[in-house]
Design a protein around this motif. Structure first.
Motif, PDB file in Angstrom:
ATOM      1  N   TYR A   1       0.891  -1.070  -0.060  1.00 37.93           N
ATOM      2  CA  TYR A   1       0.090  -0.146  -0.079  1.00 37.93           C
ATOM      3  C   TYR A   1       1.016   1.200  -0.080  1.00 37.93           C
ATOM      4  N   THR A   2       1.608   1.384  -1.053  1.00 39.49           N
ATOM      5  CA  THR A   2       2.732   2.407  -1.249  1.00 39.49           C
ATOM      6  C   THR A   2       2.116   3.818  -0.843  1.00 39.49           C
ATOM      7  N   ASP A   3       0.727   4.089  -1.414  1.00 40.10           N
ATOM      8  CA  ASP A   3       0.439   5.251  -1.678  1.00 40.10           C
ATOM      9  C   ASP A   3       0.748   6.194  -0.350  1.00 40.10           C
ATOM     10  N   PHE A   4       0.311   5.348   1.004  1.00 35.41           N
ATOM     11  CA  PHE A   4       0.412   6.061   2.055  1.00 35.41           C
ATOM     12  C   PHE A   4       1.911   6.489   2.489  1.00 35.41           C
ATOM     13  N   ASP A   5       2.921   5.595   2.220  1.00 36.59           N
ATOM     14  CA  ASP A   5       4.191   5.993   2.468  1.00 36.59           C
ATOM     15  C   ASP A   5       4.548   7.151   1.805  1.00 36.59           C
ATOM     16  N   VAL A   6       4.224   7.230   0.359  1.00 35.06           N
ATOM     17  CA  VAL A   6       4.810   8.024  -0.643  1.00 35.06           C
ATOM     18  C   VAL A   6       4.096   9.500  -0.310  1.00 35.06           C
ATOM     19  N   ARG A   7       2.868   9.437   0.132  1.00 34.58           N
ATOM     20  CA  ARG A   7       2.000  10.779   0.661  1.00 34.58           C
ATOM     21  C   ARG A   7       2.716  11.209   1.845  1.00 34.58           C
TER      22      ARG A   7
END
Length: 223
Positions: A118-124
């Motif tokens: 769930y990469t989006d969280f870390d990138v955000r």
């Protein structure tokens, strides 16, 4: 198309030309597994506590050359977050400010795709700091191991099949040892191991069987 347009916009907004390397072509067959531990789950308000990244070259996971950092935070961790990552506010008092961590992290990542769960969280979370630092968002392509796992196991599943994309299910099916979770390095390492297997399985057209846990079937993806 939208991603390409966003990259073009971000490149024109880039506040420091020394970081144009972020927009370079992706190195062939190289990615970076990344994980962050945070004070909570709200990317608009919470902060990064620890961050780890591990480069992957082909099937090689370069564990001897990781990136790891502990960040200073202004915001106290939520009690529920402390239960997860087990880091008290006192544990991060000697951390570095994110403005010092970011240059090192960006040079470590380069233009490589970012792999995560769930990469989006870390990138955000990273984008919050990057917006102040360089006036852009991370332009790197994202690869989510949960999406790769879905393709390998559930890509042809009928509607009634129960879908489990939990990290524990991925580790179990791929027979990856479950290290202590919610430690940034351990999570990045397990993610890297999952990526290497899933990427290879998709390349070879191998499916994860749904009829028994952990079994792998050498059936073509299109079969």
């Amino acid at each position: 198309m939208l991603r390409r347009l966003q990259r073009l916009v971000d490149r024109t907004r880039l506040a420091d030309p020394r970081y144009t390397f972020l927009f370079d072509p992706e190195p062939p067959d190289e990615v970076v597994a990344l994980d962050c531990e945070t004070t909570g789950l709200n990317p608009r308000q919470d902060e990064i506590i620890t961050i780890a990244a591990i480069r992957i070259q082909g099937k090689r996971i370069l564990t001897s050359q990781p990136f790891e950092a502990v960040a200073q935070t202004k915001r106290k961790s939520h009690p529920e977050a402390i239960k997860v990552h087990r880091l008290l506010d006192a544990d991060v008092q000697n951390g570095r400010p994110m403005r010092e961590i970011l240059p090192d992290l960006l040079h470590f990542i380069g233009s490589r795709p970012i792999v995560g769960y769930y990469t989006d969280f870390d990138v955000r979370m990273i984008d919050r700091y990057l917006g102040n630092f360089l006036k852009i968002r991370l332009p790197n392509r994202r690869i989510d191991v949960s999406s790769l796992y879905y393709k390998c196991k559930y890509g042809d599943a009928p509607d009634h099949v129960m879908i489990d994309l939990s990290f524990a299910a991925i580790l179990q099916d791929l027979k990856i040892p479950q290290l202590a979770q919610h430690d940034a390095f351990n999570d990045a390492l397990m993610t890297a191991m999952a990526y290497v297997q899933l990427h290879d399985m998709l390349r070879r057209g191998v499916r994860i069987a749904r009829n028994r846990a952990g079994a792998v079937s050498d059936l073509g993806i299109g079969a």
